[in-house]
Structure formats: structure tokens, C-alpha cells
Design a protein around this motif. Sequence first.
Motif, PDB file in Angstrom:
ATOM      1  N   UNK A 258       0.858  -1.183   0.000  1.00 26.61           N
ATOM      2  CA  UNK A 258       0.000   0.000   0.000  1.00 26.61           C
ATOM      3  C   UNK A 258       0.893   1.232   0.000  1.00 26.61           C
ATOM      4  N   UNK A 259       0.546   2.196  -0.829  1.00 30.14           N
ATOM      5  CA  UNK A 259       1.396   3.386  -0.919  1.00 30.14           C
ATOM      6  C   UNK A 259       0.589   4.574  -1.431  1.00 30.14           C
ATOM      7  N   UNK A 260       1.168   5.741  -1.227  1.00 32.11           N
ATOM      8  CA  UNK A 260       0.657   6.993  -1.781  1.00 32.11           C
ATOM      9  C   UNK A 260       1.882   7.874  -1.934  1.00 32.11           C
ATOM     10  N   UNK A 261       2.268   8.120  -3.174  1.00 28.89           N
ATOM     11  CA  UNK A 261       3.515   8.848  -3.408  1.00 28.89           C
ATOM     12  C   UNK A 261       3.562  10.222  -2.786  1.00 28.89           C
ATOM     13  N   UNK A 262       2.369  10.825  -2.523  1.00 22.25           N
ATOM     14  CA  UNK A 262       2.348  12.126  -1.855  1.00 22.25           C
ATOM     15  C   UNK A 262       2.791  12.013  -0.400  1.00 22.25           C
ATOM     16  N   UNK A 263       2.654  10.802   0.138  1.00 23.05           N
ATOM     17  CA  UNK A 263       3.119  10.500   1.491  1.00 23.05           C
ATOM     18  C   UNK A 263       4.205   9.445   1.353  1.00 23.05           C
ATOM     19  N   UNK A 275      -3.662  -7.157   8.582  1.00 25.78           N
ATOM     20  CA  UNK A 275      -2.650  -6.345   9.250  1.00 25.78           C
ATOM     21  C   UNK A 275      -1.441  -6.157   8.333  1.00 25.78           C
ATOM     22  N   UNK A 276      -0.740  -5.045   8.491  1.00 26.85           N
ATOM     23  CA  UNK A 276       0.421  -4.730   7.661  1.00 26.85           C
ATOM     24  C   UNK A 276       1.412  -3.904   8.457  1.00 26.85           C
ATOM     25  N   UNK A 277       2.572  -3.710   7.891  1.00 24.75           N
ATOM     26  CA  UNK A 277       3.604  -2.930   8.581  1.00 24.75           C
ATOM     27  C   UNK A 277       4.304  -2.004   7.593  1.00 24.75           C
ATOM     28  N   UNK A 278       4.918  -0.969   8.134  1.00 26.85           N
ATOM     29  CA  UNK A 278       5.642  -0.012   7.315  1.00 26.85           C
ATOM     30  C   UNK A 278       7.001  -0.597   6.942  1.00 26.85           C
ATOM     31  N   UNK A 279       7.324  -0.586   5.658  1.00 29.51           N
ATOM     32  CA  UNK A 279       8.646  -1.049   5.223  1.00 29.51           C
ATOM     33  C   UNK A 279       9.494   0.092   4.675  1.00 29.51           C
ATOM     34  N   UNK A 280       8.868   1.240   4.424  1.00 32.28           N
ATOM     35  CA  UNK A 280       9.607   2.416   3.966  1.00 32.28           C
ATOM     36  C   UNK A 280       8.914   3.658   4.500  1.00 32.28           C
ATOM     37  N   UNK A 281       9.668   4.485   5.190  1.00 33.16           N
ATOM     38  CA  UNK A 281       9.113   5.703   5.772  1.00 33.16           C
ATOM     39  C   UNK A 281      10.073   6.856   5.545  1.00 33.16           C
ATOM     40  N   UNK A 282       9.583   7.878   4.843  1.00 33.59           N
ATOM     41  CA  UNK A 282      10.370   9.087   4.577  1.00 33.59           C
ATOM     42  C   UNK A 282      11.660   8.817   3.804  1.00 33.59           C
ATOM     43  N   UNK A 283      11.654   7.749   3.033  1.00 33.95           N
ATOM     44  CA  UNK A 283      12.831   7.477   2.196  1.00 33.95           C
ATOM     45  C   UNK A 283      12.803   8.323   0.927  1.00 33.95           C
ATOM     46  N   UNK A 284      11.626   8.428   0.298  1.00 34.54           N
ATOM     47  CA  UNK A 284      11.527   9.189  -0.946  1.00 34.54           C
ATOM     48  C   UNK A 284      10.070   9.466  -1.257  1.00 34.54           C
TER      49      UNK A 284
END
Length: 506
Positions: A258-263, A275-284
Motif C-alpha cells: 500500500x502506498x501513496x507517493x504524496x506520502x 494487518x500490515x507494517x511499514x517497510x519504507x518511511x520518509x525514504x523518498x
Amino acid sequence: MKNIQTIFIKTVSCFFILLFVYASVSKLLDFENFQVQIAQSPLLSAYAGGISYAVIIVELIIVLLLTFPSRRLIGLYLSTALMSAFTIYIFLILNYSDFVPCSCGGILEKMGWTEHLIFNILCVVIGGLSVLIMGRANHKTHRKTALILGISNILSCILVIVLFFKSEYIIKQENNFTRRFLMHPILKVKSMDLENHSFYFAGAKNEELYLANRSLPQNLLAVDSLLKKAVNTKIDLELSKYPFKKIEIKVKDHHYYIYDGNVPIILKGKLCNTQNKVISSNDAFFDQLEIIDSNKIAIRTLSSQTRNLTLGTILINHNGKNQVTLHPDLLEKQLDGFFDSDGYLSSDPIRPTVNYIYSYRNQFLVMNHSMQLIHRWRTIDTTKIAQIKVTSLSNGKSKMSKPALKVNGHAIVYRGLLFNPAQLRGRHESLIRWKESKVIDIYNTESQEYIGSMYIDNIKNNTMSDFRITDEHLYAIIGNQLVQYKLTQSLKKHFKNGEAENRVSE
């Protein structure tokens, strides 16, 4: 005996006159359709414009020559040579063509191709006999007549063979924007109703499909290959924690993303778990994303230095320290580096390649999983430079000042084939057919070979909005319909296995 020979020559001449008059008039009365048929010929596609006129002109010239007794021998030479050319044409069609196109009109349109071949051979035989008989009657040596007859027929056959090889090369390698439609590449099997027009394909696993819904962005619909069973899953999301504006979902193997390029957030979960988890945060920040494998993601972003669109990767590390790598040399700037570089990122689920197709120019890129360029290929459209006009605003931003000429659609890649929903009508194509369907152009991503094209018909005035390819089927979303098409051998034979070419372009 002399009277019998005279009657035979006159009979053959009258036969060819009737044949060529009927054939040429039939073509003239439906000339547009005749050009379309020539354009679909695997031998003559590249020369459809000139040949469509040349065939009619030659047939009418032969008719005139046969009408005048003093020029009848030349007319018979040409009649026999033309029928020899038609004969070798049909032989090549039946034995060396990927598909069999429509016939060339007239009464021959009622015949099958085998009957057509037999008919042409008989015409060559009676034409040759009439030439030999008339040559002897005109006091010409038998050897000279036979030599001229043989040379003219051999040259006509050679011409057709040369056209075949040159046309194949031009259509597949140096296309002049003439499409060639494959013979029944897909067959419609069944369809199922969707709740609304907001669905898109998130991915596929074997023959099971996963559809997401822009109206209900947390929902993921799993549909079986029979289009009978559909299971909806609502994914858990902390919307208050992440200010998503436009949620997108992709499915790869046994996981959803799940993603949103604006975020600059990417979440990952198992298909059987909400359930899910964050695998990339504030990388790009990014506006497009493709899952390469469980640890690597391809993205398209905006370079903070050049303000140009740029391709890159995010390497997911278990320690949370992800690595972002940009490849600024992949997308080539023509005008502004933003609008002119717009396009669609896609990855082959079977072969280790990533692809990018430009929206406004006739080019697509083939890269390996390290985002190293393997090939920079062209599509069959002739638009090399993006036809856009950009105006700079006072706030430093830019916008298009007039509608751009869009060339390519949201292409996807499967087993080494690029499937491109075309945006422009090609030469000698029916305008009515173009309006009633979506055209998909198919390319071999290793050899830049144009494989051919196919139609996806509209349903209730709705055109195809998204599609996916599997080993056995093409699935399309058309309006609120999920439609399943079976792939035939004429298309499947071009599929590649899982091993890809790793040679990198200089």
C-alpha cells in the motif's frame, strides 16, 4: 488446328479480361477496405499505400493490352507474370506467415486460400500455354518465347519474395506506423459484473486476480480464474496516522503493498492478513512504484536538483536503514524534463526486467533489476519528439499550454512482451473500428521486434480502462465488466521463459 488455337487464345484473353476487370472494379468500389487488407498482409504491410494503387493500375493496363490484338501477346505475358506473383504470394502466406490475412477481393474473396492457390496455378498454366501458342503463331521462335515467359515469371516471383523480406524487416524493425493485426490472438471466454467503474488491477498470482477499488481504497477483491468466486478483504489502515490522499495497492507473490507517493510511506502485508507494517518511511517521495522483489522497489520521482522526472530504487533493509538510489541518466530530457519524460513504469513478473514507456514519444526503456539500461527501443509510431508546449508560471511551476499528442498508454510487460494500449490510429486503419475498440500493440522487449496488434472491443460504449496478462489469459476491465479472454497460440508462442538477457547497452 489453327482455328482451335485461335479460339483458345481468345478464350484465355477474355477470361483474363473478365477476371481483372471484376477484380479491379471490386477493389475500387471498396478501396478503403482493400487498403486495410493490404496493410494486414504479412508480405505487403509496409508498402500498402503504393501497392494498393499499383495492383489496380497493372490489372487495368493488362485489360487494355488484351483488348487490342496487336498488343495481346504482351498482355498475356503480363497476365501470366501477375498470376505467378499472386501464386507465390499465396504460397508464402500459407507456409511462412504467422497468420493468414483477408483475400484481395472479387470472386476470389469467396474462395479458401488452398482453392485460391489452385485457381492461380491453373491461371499460370493456361496463360503460359496461350503465350507459347500465340508466340509460335506470330512466327517467334519457341525458345525465345519460352525464355521471355520464364524470365518474366521468375522476376515477378522474385519481386514478391523481396517485398516479403523487406516488408517484414520494415514492419518489425523500421515501422512506418502500419499496424498488423494478429489472427485471433485472444478469444473472449466470460465476464463478470463489478459493482462500479472504479476497479483496477492490483496484481495476479497464478490465475487468481486481485482488484483494488479507487472508491473504496482499503478494499482488495480476490477473483478466481473461473470468475465465479470473489472474496473482498478490507485492509487495516491507520488513516489518521498517515495523511493519504490517493491510496494505491499492488500485489506481488504472496504480499500486498500500500502506498501513496504524496506520502513517503510504503506498507506491506500478507494476502491472508488484514494487518500490515511499514517497510519504507520518509525514504523518498514518488508518483509511481513497481515491486521488483521482496527487498527492492522501483520508483519514479522528481529530482530535487534538476526538477526532472527520474527513475530510482528503494532497497529495503531489515534494520530499517533503507537505501535510495537514483538513476538520472535513464530518462532523457527533450524539452522540459518533466512533461516530456512522462510515462509508465512496469516490471515483468516472470523475467528480471523493468520497463518504462514514454507517453508522448515513441520510445520505451528496458532495464535490469539494478536499473541498468539494457535497451532503448522505439514503438511503431513516428513521434520521436514529444509534441507538447509548456508555459512557465510566475510561481516557478510549469503547465501544458495546449493538449499534448499522447502516443502510448499504460503499458504492461509479461514474459518478455510489452503490451502497449496505443493512443494513435495507424495508417490504413478503419476509423470506425478504432472508435469501437482499444488497440494493444505488442513488442518483443529483447529484439525490438513489433509482434503485431490486437483489438479489445468496447462494451456498451465503455472502453478498456485496465488489463492484465497471465500465462493463459488476458483480463480486461471494461466499464463495470471484468472480461476474461483466452490467449491463443498465435500470441503465446512469442512468450519468453524466466531467463532474461543481461547485456547492458553502452
